[in-house]
Design an enzyme around this catalytic site. Structure first.
Site, short mmCIF file in Angstrom:
data_model
loop_
_atom_site.label_atom_id
_atom_site.label_comp_id
_atom_site.label_asym_id
_atom_site.label_seq_id
_atom_site.Cartn_x
_atom_site.Cartn_y
_atom_site.Cartn_z
N ASP A 35 51.50 63.08 57.20
CA ASP A 35 50.11 62.67 57.40
C ASP A 35 49.42 62.69 56.04
OD1 ASP A 35 48.28 62.89 60.31
OD2 ASP A 35 47.23 62.66 58.39
N PRO A 94 41.59 53.26 66.35
CA PRO A 94 40.29 53.36 67.02
C PRO A 94 39.64 51.99 67.24
CG PRO A 94 40.08 53.92 64.70
CD PRO A 94 41.54 53.70 64.95
N THR A 95 38.57 51.98 68.00
CA THR A 95 37.80 50.75 68.18
C THR A 95 37.15 50.38 66.84
OG1 THR A 95 37.33 51.44 70.44
CG2 THR A 95 35.95 49.70 69.54
N GLU A 166 46.58 64.54 77.43
CA GLU A 166 46.26 65.79 76.74
C GLU A 166 46.03 66.90 77.77
OE1 GLU A 166 43.31 65.24 73.66
OE2 GLU A 166 44.24 63.35 73.11
N ALA A 224 48.53 50.36 81.94
CA ALA A 224 48.57 51.67 82.60
C ALA A 224 47.23 52.38 82.42
CB ALA A 224 49.70 52.52 82.01
N CYS A 277 41.42 57.56 74.65
CA CYS A 277 42.23 56.39 75.02
C CYS A 277 41.56 55.40 75.97
CB CYS A 277 43.55 56.86 75.64
SG CYS A 277 44.59 57.68 74.44
N GLN A 279 38.58 54.35 77.11
CA GLN A 279 37.54 53.39 76.70
C GLN A 279 38.07 52.45 75.62
OE1 GLN A 279 33.40 54.44 76.45
NE2 GLN A 279 33.36 53.81 74.33
N PHE A 339 36.82 66.97 76.62
CA PHE A 339 36.79 65.85 77.58
C PHE A 339 37.57 66.15 78.85
CE2 PHE A 339 40.78 63.39 77.74
CZ PHE A 339 41.50 63.96 76.70
N ARG A 347 36.97 63.91 71.85
CA ARG A 347 36.67 62.50 71.61
C ARG A 347 36.17 61.83 72.89
NH1 ARG A 347 42.08 60.81 68.41
NH2 ARG A 347 42.96 62.30 69.89
P1 NAD Z 1 44.95 61.24 65.86
O1 NAD Z 1 43.71 60.74 65.22
O2 NAD Z 1 44.95 62.59 66.49
O3 NAD Z 1 46.15 61.24 64.79
C1 NAD Z 1 46.41 60.17 63.94
C2 NAD Z 1 46.81 60.73 62.58
O4 NAD Z 1 47.28 59.66 61.77
C3 NAD Z 1 45.66 61.38 61.81
O5 NAD Z 1 45.99 62.73 61.53
C4 NAD Z 1 45.55 60.53 60.52
O6 NAD Z 1 45.22 61.30 59.37
C5 NAD Z 1 46.93 59.95 60.42
N1 NAD Z 1 47.01 58.73 59.61
C6 NAD Z 1 46.25 57.60 59.69
N2 NAD Z 1 46.67 56.69 58.80
C7 NAD Z 1 47.72 57.23 58.14
C8 NAD Z 1 48.57 56.75 57.11
N3 NAD Z 1 48.44 55.52 56.62
N4 NAD Z 1 49.54 57.57 56.67
C9 NAD Z 1 49.69 58.81 57.17
N5 NAD Z 1 48.92 59.31 58.15
C10 NAD Z 1 47.94 58.52 58.64
O7 NAD Z 1 45.36 60.13 66.93
P2 NAD Z 1 46.24 60.35 68.27
O8 NAD Z 1 45.36 60.83 69.37
O9 NAD Z 1 47.47 61.09 67.93
O10 NAD Z 1 46.59 58.85 68.62
C11 NAD Z 1 47.53 58.11 67.86
C12 NAD Z 1 47.89 56.85 68.61
O11 NAD Z 1 48.52 57.20 69.86
C13 NAD Z 1 46.70 55.96 68.98
O12 NAD Z 1 47.11 54.62 68.91
C14 NAD Z 1 46.43 56.33 70.42
O13 NAD Z 1 45.83 55.28 71.13
C15 NAD Z 1 47.82 56.59 70.95
N6 NAD Z 1 47.88 57.50 72.11
C16 NAD Z 1 47.10 58.63 72.15
C17 NAD Z 1 47.21 59.50 73.22
C18 NAD Z 1 46.37 60.75 73.30
O14 NAD Z 1 46.37 61.38 74.34
N7 NAD Z 1 45.68 61.15 72.26
C19 NAD Z 1 48.12 59.24 74.25
C20 NAD Z 1 48.91 58.10 74.17
C21 NAD Z 1 48.77 57.24 73.09
C1 UDX Z 2 45.17 59.25 79.27
C2 UDX Z 2 46.35 58.81 80.16
O1 UDX Z 2 46.34 59.58 81.37
C3 UDX Z 2 47.66 59.00 79.43
O2 UDX Z 2 48.74 58.51 80.22
C4 UDX Z 2 47.60 58.23 78.12
O3 UDX Z 2 48.80 58.41 77.41
C5 UDX Z 2 46.42 58.69 77.28
O4 UDX Z 2 45.22 58.54 78.04
P1 UDX Z 2 44.14 61.58 78.57
O5 UDX Z 2 42.97 60.75 78.16
O6 UDX Z 2 44.72 62.54 77.61
O7 UDX Z 2 45.33 60.64 79.03
O8 UDX Z 2 43.75 62.43 79.89
P2 UDX Z 2 43.58 62.02 81.43
O9 UDX Z 2 44.17 63.10 82.24
O10 UDX Z 2 44.00 60.66 81.72
O11 UDX Z 2 42.00 62.12 81.63
C6 UDX Z 2 41.12 61.20 81.03
C7 UDX Z 2 39.70 61.45 81.50
O12 UDX Z 2 39.55 61.11 82.86
C8 UDX Z 2 39.27 62.92 81.39
O13 UDX Z 2 37.94 62.98 80.94
C9 UDX Z 2 39.40 63.41 82.80
O14 UDX Z 2 38.56 64.50 83.07
C10 UDX Z 2 38.96 62.18 83.58
N1 UDX Z 2 39.46 62.14 84.96
C11 UDX Z 2 40.80 62.14 85.20
C12 UDX Z 2 38.56 62.09 86.02
O15 UDX Z 2 37.34 62.08 85.82
N2 UDX Z 2 39.05 62.02 87.30
C13 UDX Z 2 40.38 62.00 87.57
O16 UDX Z 2 40.73 61.93 88.76
C14 UDX Z 2 41.29 62.06 86.48
#
Ligand code: NAD
Ligand code: UDX
Length: 463
Positions: A35, A94-95, A166, A224, A277, A279, A339, A347
Site C-alpha cells: 500500500d 470511490p464515486t 464487513e 449482487a 459499497c 451506494q 455503519f 463510510r
Molecule cells: P480501502 O480504502 O479500505 O483500501 C484501499 C487501499 O488501497 C487504501 O489503503 C489505499 O491507500 C490503497 N491504494 C490506493 N491506490 C493505491 C496504489 N496506487 N498503490 C498502492 N496502494 C493504493 O478500500 P476497500 O474497502 O478495501 O475496497 C477496495 C475495493 O474492494 C473497492 O473497489 C471496493 O468497492 C471493493 N469491495 C469492498 C468491500 C468492502 O466491504 N469494503 C467488499 C467487496 C468489494
Molecule cells: C455489502 C455486501 O453485503 C457484500 O456482499 C459486498 O461484498 C460489500 O457490500 P457490507 O456493506 O460490508 O457488505 O455490509 P452489509 O451486511 O451488506 O450491510 C450493508 C448495510 O445495510 C449496513 O448499513 C447494514 O446495517 C444495512 N442492512 C443490512 C440493513 O439495513 N438491513 C438488512 O437487512 C441488512
C-alpha cells in the site's frame, strides 16, 4: 501455472482480510500486501496483532498466525509486483467527486495507476486479478494500458470480485457462498483461470467456484450489491407504510421471509443502509446504464438510493418532530456510529447523515461507539462540508461508555446494531435522562415493551 508468490495492491478492508485468509490457507504461497499509505502498513505490521488497522472478528488471530511466515505487509510496491506471478488489485474505487460522471461514476484513477505501475515493473508474464469492484468492461482498459505501456510481457486479466461483508469478513472468506472468477475464453485465459481456481481450492470446494467470462463477472458484482440494497430499500419503503397503518414491519418481514422464494435474509428495516459499497456501486450501475442510453434501467436502480436517502432523513425528521419540533440545545445521544455492528468502518454510515441533520437543528450530539474514535466521527462530518469544522467540534461529544453518554440526554438514537446495546441496564439509563425520555431505535434491536414499562417513549422503525 503453479502460483507461489502473490502480491496484493491495496491493504484496505478487502485486501487485508482477503490476503490474510489466502496466506493462512495456502502456507506454500508467499503473500505480500502493499500500500502507498505508510501508516496503514505500519499498523498492519504492529507487533501486537490486536492493533491492526481493521477490526474484524477473528482477523487478528489469522494475522498473528500467518504474518512473518508467508504473509507480509510492505510499502515496496515495485518489489512485490516484480516478484509475484499473480497480482491482485484491491484499491479503492470511490464515486467520482469531479469532472464527467461526478457523483455517479466510479473513480478509476487508482486502478489506472496500478495498471501503469504493473506495466512498468513487470519483466515476466503476470496474471492480474481485479479484486476491486469495477464497472463492466474495465478489464478492457486495464489490458490496453498493460499491453501498450508494458515491456512486451504477456498479461492475463481476471475478474475475481469480493463478496465479503464487513463485520463477518473472516467467516465469509473462510466459507464463501461462491467464488466468482471471470477470464478470457482463450487457452491462456483458461490457464490463468485455473491458476486462481487452484489457489481457492485449498479451502473452497470446487462446486462453489464459478467461472464465467470477464464481463459477466464484473457485472455480477454490481448486480449482487444492487439486489441486496434493493431488498433493504423495499422493506424500508414498507416501514413507512407500516407506521401509517398500524402494521408492524418486523411482523411483515417475518411473514414474507417464510416464503421460500423470498427468503428471510436482508429484510431488516433500518435507518438506512450505509457502508462503502451499496451506494457507490448502485450509482455506478446507474451511470453505466445511462451511458448506454438505458434510462428506464437507470431510473429503476436509482430509486433504491432515493429511498435510502429518504429513510435517513425521515429518521432525523421524526426525532425533531417528536421532541416538540425543536432540538436546539437538546442533548441527543447516539448509540453507535459505525455503519453496522462488528466493524470500525464508518463510510456512508447513516449516523453521519442523521447527526448532520440534527446539528443543523442546533442539537448537541453525544456518541458512544465501541470501536469508532472521535477523530473519525469529526472527519466524517467534515467530509460532508455542511459547516466549518469548529461547529462540528462544538456540537459533538464522544464518550467511552454508554451510560455516561446517555446522562442528561433528552433522547437516545440507536444507529448501529451492536449486540451490547441490548444488554444494558435500561432502567439506570432512564433514571439519568430528561423526561419524557425518548428512544429512537433505528435498528429495531431493543425490546419496545420492556422500555415502555420502564417509562421510555419508544419509537422503532416501521411500527
Ligand atoms: P480501502 O480504502 O479500505 O483500501 C484501499 C487501499 O488501497 C487504501 O489503503 C489505499 O491507500 C490503497 N491504494 C490506493 N491506490 C493505491 C496504489 N496506487 N498503490 C498502492 N496502494 C493504493 O478500500 P476497500 O474497502 O478495501 O475496497 C477496495 C475495493 O474492494 C473497492 O473497489 C471496493 O468497492 C471493493 N469491495 C469492498 C468491500 C468492502 O466491504 N469494503 C467488499 C467487496 C468489494
Ligand atoms: C455489502 C455486501 O453485503 C457484500 O456482499 C459486498 O461484498 C460489500 O457490500 P457490507 O456493506 O460490508 O457488505 O455490509 P452489509 O451486511 O451488506 O450491510 C450493508 C448495510 O445495510 C449496513 O448499513 C447494514 O446495517 C444495512 N442492512 C443490512 C440493513 O439495513 N438491513 C438488512 O437487512 C441488512
Amino acid at each position: 501455472m503453479k502460483i507461489t508468490k502473490i502480491c496484493c495492491i491495496g491493504a484496505g478492508y478487502v485486501g487485508g482480510p482477503t490476503m490474510a485468509v489466502i496466506a493462512q490457507k495456502c502456507p506454500h504461497i508467499q503473500v505480500t500486501v502493499v500500500d502507498l499509505n505508510e501508516q496503514r502498513i505500519a499498523d498492519w505490521n504492529d507487533p501486537n496483532p490486536e492493533n491492526i488497522p481493521i477490526y474484524e472478528p477473528g482477523l487478528s488471530e489469522i494475522v498473528a498466525e500467518a504474518r512473518g511466515r508467508n504473509l507480509f505487509f510492505s510499502t515496496d510496491v515495485d518489489k512485490a509486483i516484480d516478484e509475484a506471478q499473480m497480482i491482485f488489485i484491491s484499491v479503492n474505487t470511490p464515486t467520482k467527486t469531479y469532472g464527467k460522471g461526478k457523483g455517479m461514476a466510479a473513480d478509476l484513477k487508482y486502478i489506472e495507476l496500478c495498471a501503469r505501475q504493473i506495466a512498468r515493473v513487470a519483466k515476466q508474464n503476470k496474471i492480474v486479478v481485479e479484486k476491486s469492484t469495477l464497472p463492466v468492461r474495465t478489464a478492457e482498459a486495464i489490458k490496453s494500458i498493460l499491453d501498450n505501456t508494458g515491456n512486451g510481457v504477456q498479461f492475463q486479466i481476471l475478474s475475481n470480485p469480493e463478496f465479503l461483508a464487513e463485520g463477518t469478513a473472516v467467516t465469509d472468506l473462510l466459507n464463501p457462498d461462491r467464488i466468482l472468477i471471470g477470464g478470457d475464453t482463450t487457452e491462456e485465459g483458461e490457464e490463468a483461470i485455473n491458476a486462481l481456481v487452484d489457489v481457492y481450492s485449498n479451502w473452497v470446494s470446487r462446486d462453489r467456484i464459478l467461472t464465467t467470462n470477464v464481463w459477466s463477472s464484473e457485472l455480477s458484482k454490481l448486480t449482487a450489491n444492487a439486489f441486496l440494497a434493493q431488498r433493504i430499500s423495499s422493506i424500508n419503503a414498507m416501514s413507512e407504510l407500516c407506521e401509517k397503518t398500524g402494521a408492524d414491519v418486523n411482523e411483515v418481514a417475518r411473514a414474507i421471509g417464510m416464503d421460500s422464494r423470498i427468503g428471510p435474509k436482508f429484510l431488516k428495516a433500518s435507518v438506512g443502509f450505509g457502508g462503502s459499497c451499496f451506494q457507490k456501486d448502485i450509482l455506478n450501475l446507474v451511470y453505466i446504464a445511462k451511458s448506454y442510453g438505458l434510462n428506464e434501467v437507470a431510473d429503476y436502480w436509482e430509486q433504491v438510493i432515493i429511498m435510502n436517502d429518504h429513510q435517513k432523513r425521515r429518521f432525523s425528521n421524526k426525532i425533531v418532530q417528536t421532541l416538540y419540533n425543536t432540538v436546539a440545545d437538546k442533548k441527543i445521544t447516539f448509540l453507535g456510529w459505525a455503519f453496522k455492528k462488528d466493524t470500525n468502518d464508518t463510510r456512508e454510515s447513516a449516523a453521519i447523515y442523521v447527526a448532520d441533520d440534527l446539528i443543523n437543528e442546533q442539537a448537541k450530539i453525544s456518541v458512544f461507539d465501541p470501536k469508532v474514535s472521535k477523530n473519525k466521527m469529526l472527519n466524517d462530518l467534515d467530509y460532508l462540508e455542511t459547516r466549518i469544522s469548529q461547529e462540528n467540534i462544538d456540537a459533538l461529544s464522544v464518550f467511552e461508555n454508554a451510560y455516561e453518554a446517555c446522562k442528561g440526554a433528552h433522547a437516545i438514537a440507536i444507529l448501529t446494531e451492536w449486540d451490547e446495546f441490548t444488554t444494558y441496564d435500561w432502567k439506570k439509563i432512564y433514571d439519568s435522562m430528561h423526561k419524557p425520555a425518548f428512544v429512537f431505535d433505528g435498528r429495531n434491536i431493543l425490546n419496545a415493551k420492556q422500555l415502555e414499562s420502564i417509562g421510555f417513549v419508544y419509537n422503532g422503525i416501521g411500527s
